[in-house]
Design a protein around this motif. Structure first.
Motif, mmCIF file in Angstrom:
data_model
loop_
_atom_site.group_PDB
_atom_site.id
_atom_site.type_symbol
_atom_site.label_atom_id
_atom_site.label_comp_id
_atom_site.label_asym_id
_atom_site.label_seq_id
_atom_site.Cartn_x
_atom_site.Cartn_y
_atom_site.Cartn_z
ATOM 1 N N ILE A 151 12.272 0.573 -8.415
ATOM 2 C CA ILE A 151 11.141 0.424 -7.501
ATOM 3 C C ILE A 151 10.394 1.750 -7.369
ATOM 4 O O ILE A 151 9.159 1.778 -7.381
ATOM 5 C CB ILE A 151 11.608 -0.120 -6.126
ATOM 6 C CG1 ILE A 151 12.077 -1.573 -6.273
ATOM 7 C CG2 ILE A 151 10.509 0.002 -5.080
ATOM 8 C CD1 ILE A 151 12.707 -2.167 -5.031
ATOM 9 N N GLU A 152 11.091 2.849 -7.264
ATOM 10 C CA GLU A 152 10.439 4.158 -7.177
ATOM 11 C C GLU A 152 9.654 4.466 -8.453
ATOM 12 O O GLU A 152 8.528 4.957 -8.397
ATOM 13 C CB GLU A 152 11.471 5.270 -6.914
ATOM 14 C CG GLU A 152 11.919 5.373 -5.485
ATOM 15 C CD GLU A 152 10.769 5.592 -4.508
ATOM 16 O OE1 GLU A 152 9.875 6.426 -4.771
ATOM 17 O OE2 GLU A 152 10.750 4.903 -3.467
ATOM 18 N N GLN A 153 10.246 4.178 -9.596
ATOM 19 C CA GLN A 153 9.558 4.415 -10.866
ATOM 20 C C GLN A 153 8.351 3.488 -11.009
ATOM 21 O O GLN A 153 7.295 3.903 -11.490
ATOM 22 C CB GLN A 153 10.525 4.225 -12.035
ATOM 23 C CG GLN A 153 11.578 5.291 -12.095
ATOM 24 C CD GLN A 153 12.699 4.955 -13.056
ATOM 25 O OE1 GLN A 153 12.843 3.806 -13.488
ATOM 26 N NE2 GLN A 153 13.514 5.943 -13.381
ATOM 27 N N LEU A 154 8.501 2.254 -10.572
ATOM 28 C CA LEU A 154 7.398 1.294 -10.615
ATOM 29 C C LEU A 154 6.256 1.780 -9.728
ATOM 30 O O LEU A 154 5.090 1.771 -10.135
ATOM 31 C CB LEU A 154 7.886 -0.092 -10.178
ATOM 32 C CG LEU A 154 6.864 -1.216 -10.176
ATOM 33 C CD1 LEU A 154 6.338 -1.482 -11.575
ATOM 34 C CD2 LEU A 154 7.483 -2.496 -9.613
ATOM 35 N N ALA B 29 0.820 -1.208 0.000
ATOM 36 C CA ALA B 29 0.000 0.000 0.000
ATOM 37 C C ALA B 29 0.855 1.260 0.000
ATOM 38 O O ALA B 29 0.332 2.367 0.038
ATOM 39 C CB ALA B 29 -0.928 0.002 1.213
ATOM 40 N N SER B 30 2.171 1.081 -0.040
ATOM 41 C CA SER B 30 3.058 2.252 -0.038
ATOM 42 C C SER B 30 4.372 1.908 -0.728
ATOM 43 O O SER B 30 4.707 0.742 -0.926
ATOM 44 C CB SER B 30 3.338 2.702 1.398
ATOM 45 O OG SER B 30 4.124 1.732 2.064
ATOM 46 N N SER B 31 5.091 2.953 -1.047
ATOM 47 C CA SER B 31 6.411 2.786 -1.670
ATOM 48 C C SER B 31 7.342 2.024 -0.727
ATOM 49 O O SER B 31 8.128 1.180 -1.163
ATOM 50 C CB SER B 31 6.990 4.162 -2.013
ATOM 51 O OG SER B 31 8.309 4.047 -2.437
ATOM 52 N N GLU B 32 7.247 2.318 0.568
ATOM 53 C CA GLU B 32 8.102 1.654 1.551
ATOM 54 C C GLU B 32 7.833 0.143 1.576
ATOM 55 O O GLU B 32 8.768 -0.656 1.676
ATOM 56 C CB GLU B 32 7.881 2.240 2.956
ATOM 57 C CG GLU B 32 8.325 3.681 3.111
ATOM 58 C CD GLU B 32 7.371 4.701 2.486
ATOM 59 O OE1 GLU B 32 6.158 4.407 2.333
ATOM 60 O OE2 GLU B 32 7.845 5.782 2.130
ATOM 61 N N GLN B 33 6.554 -0.235 1.477
ATOM 62 C CA GLN B 33 6.219 -1.660 1.468
ATOM 63 C C GLN B 33 6.734 -2.324 0.197
ATOM 64 O O GLN B 33 7.150 -3.478 0.231
ATOM 65 C CB GLN B 33 4.709 -1.851 1.609
ATOM 66 C CG GLN B 33 4.185 -1.516 2.984
ATOM 67 C CD GLN B 33 2.685 -1.654 3.079
ATOM 68 O OE1 GLN B 33 1.985 -1.790 2.076
ATOM 69 N NE2 GLN B 33 2.171 -1.617 4.305
ATOM 70 N N LEU B 34 6.694 -1.596 -0.904
ATOM 71 C CA LEU B 34 7.218 -2.157 -2.154
ATOM 72 C C LEU B 34 8.733 -2.344 -2.052
ATOM 73 O O LEU B 34 9.271 -3.351 -2.495
ATOM 74 C CB LEU B 34 6.864 -1.248 -3.343
ATOM 75 C CG LEU B 34 7.224 -1.777 -4.720
ATOM 76 C CD1 LEU B 34 6.563 -3.124 -4.993
ATOM 77 C CD2 LEU B 34 6.833 -0.780 -5.791
ATOM 78 N N HIS B 35 9.412 -1.365 -1.437
ATOM 79 C CA HIS B 35 10.858 -1.503 -1.223
ATOM 80 C C HIS B 35 11.168 -2.685 -0.315
ATOM 81 O O HIS B 35 12.141 -3.398 -0.536
ATOM 82 C CB HIS B 35 11.452 -0.220 -0.602
ATOM 83 C CG HIS B 35 11.746 0.850 -1.587
ATOM 84 N ND1 HIS B 35 12.838 0.829 -2.412
ATOM 85 C CD2 HIS B 35 11.074 1.987 -1.889
ATOM 86 C CE1 HIS B 35 12.846 1.914 -3.177
ATOM 87 N NE2 HIS B 35 11.768 2.630 -2.876
ATOM 88 N N ALA B 36 10.337 -2.902 0.710
ATOM 89 C CA ALA B 36 10.587 -3.973 1.676
ATOM 90 C C ALA B 36 10.225 -5.352 1.119
ATOM 91 O O ALA B 36 10.720 -6.364 1.625
ATOM 92 C CB ALA B 36 9.794 -3.709 2.954
ATOM 93 N N ALA B 37 9.381 -5.384 0.106
ATOM 94 C CA ALA B 37 8.978 -6.666 -0.470
ATOM 95 C C ALA B 37 10.183 -7.332 -1.117
ATOM 96 O O ALA B 37 11.025 -6.690 -1.721
ATOM 97 C CB ALA B 37 7.882 -6.451 -1.507
ATOM 98 N N ARG B 38 10.252 -8.619 -0.984
ATOM 99 C CA ARG B 38 11.395 -9.351 -1.543
ATOM 100 C C ARG B 38 11.067 -9.769 -2.976
ATOM 101 O O ARG B 38 10.732 -10.925 -3.232
ATOM 102 C CB ARG B 38 11.717 -10.551 -0.679
ATOM 103 C CG ARG B 38 12.158 -10.175 0.706
ATOM 104 C CD ARG B 38 12.644 -11.396 1.454
ATOM 105 N NE ARG B 38 13.157 -11.028 2.742
ATOM 106 C CZ ARG B 38 14.438 -10.769 2.986
ATOM 107 N NH1 ARG B 38 15.320 -10.841 2.020
ATOM 108 N NH2 ARG B 38 14.830 -10.451 4.202
#
Length: 156
Positions: A67-70, A29-38
Motif C-alpha cells: 500500500i505504501e509503494q502503491l 486523498a492520502s496514504s492513510e485513506q488508502l490504508h483504511a480502504a477495504r
C-alpha cells in the motif's frame, strides 16, 4: 489537492472531490485513506500491475508495504492534460471569418491559413459558401491579387 478515484478500471486523478462516486469505487486523498480502504490483496495487485513502469508482481508479500509503494507510485503519476471545453473553430468557420473582414482574403491567403489546395478553396467558395450556405461572395482585383469578401446574405 489530488484526489484519486479507485475503480475497477484503474485509478483516476481528480482535483476536486466529486459529489458522489459510483458503486465499487473508492475515493482517497492520502496514504492513510488508502490504508483504511477495504481493498483486497487481489485488487491491490491489479492496481499495482496496472501502473506504468513498475515491476509486475504476482503476489502480495507485505500488504502494508505494498500500500505504501502503491501510494508513492500514484503520487508520482503526472496530471492528465486538461480538457478544453472550447471547441476549436472549423476550417470552414475560419474561411468565413477571413472573408467577413473588411480586407477580405485572397485564395493564397486561405490556402496558407487552412493548408488546402487552391482548387479546394475555389470549390469551397462556389459550392459550400455560395450554394450550401447561401452567402454572396464579391471579388475585386487589387494589388495583392483577386480579393474575395462576403458581400451580404443571399435573399431566398
Amino acid at each position: 489537492m489530488r484526489i484519486y478515484i479507485i475503480g475497477n478500471d484503474g485509478i483516476t486523478l481528480c482535483h476536486k472531490a466529486p459529489a458522489a462516486v459510483n458503486e465499487g469505487e473508492i475515493m482517497v486523498a492520502s496514504s492513510e485513506q488508502l490504508h483504511a480502504a477495504r481493498l483486497s490483496g487481489k485488487r491491490l495487485l491489479a492496481l499495482w500491475n496496472a501502473l506504468p513502469g513498475v515491476e509486475k508482481r504476482s503476489k502480495v508479500a507485505d500488504r502494508e508495504a505494498l500500500i505504501e509503494q502503491l501510494w508513492s507510485a500514484i503520487e508520482l503519476l503526472p496530471d492528465p492534460e486538461p480538457q478544453s471545453d472550447a471547441k476549436r473553430p472549423s476550417k470552414q468557420d475560419e474561411v468565413v471569418a477571413m472573408l467577413r473582414r473588411p480586407e477580405g482574403a485572397t485564395v493564397d491567403e486561405v490556402v496558407s491559413a487552412t493548408g488546402w489546395q487552391r482548387h479546394t478553396v475555389r470549390g469551397v467558395f462556389s459550392g459550400t459558401l455560395k450554394k450550401k450556405l447561401g452567402l454572396t461572395l464579391a471579388s475585386a482585383k487589387e494589388e495583392r491579387g483577386r480579393v474575395y469578401r462576403i458581400a451580404e446574405l443571399a435573399r431566398a
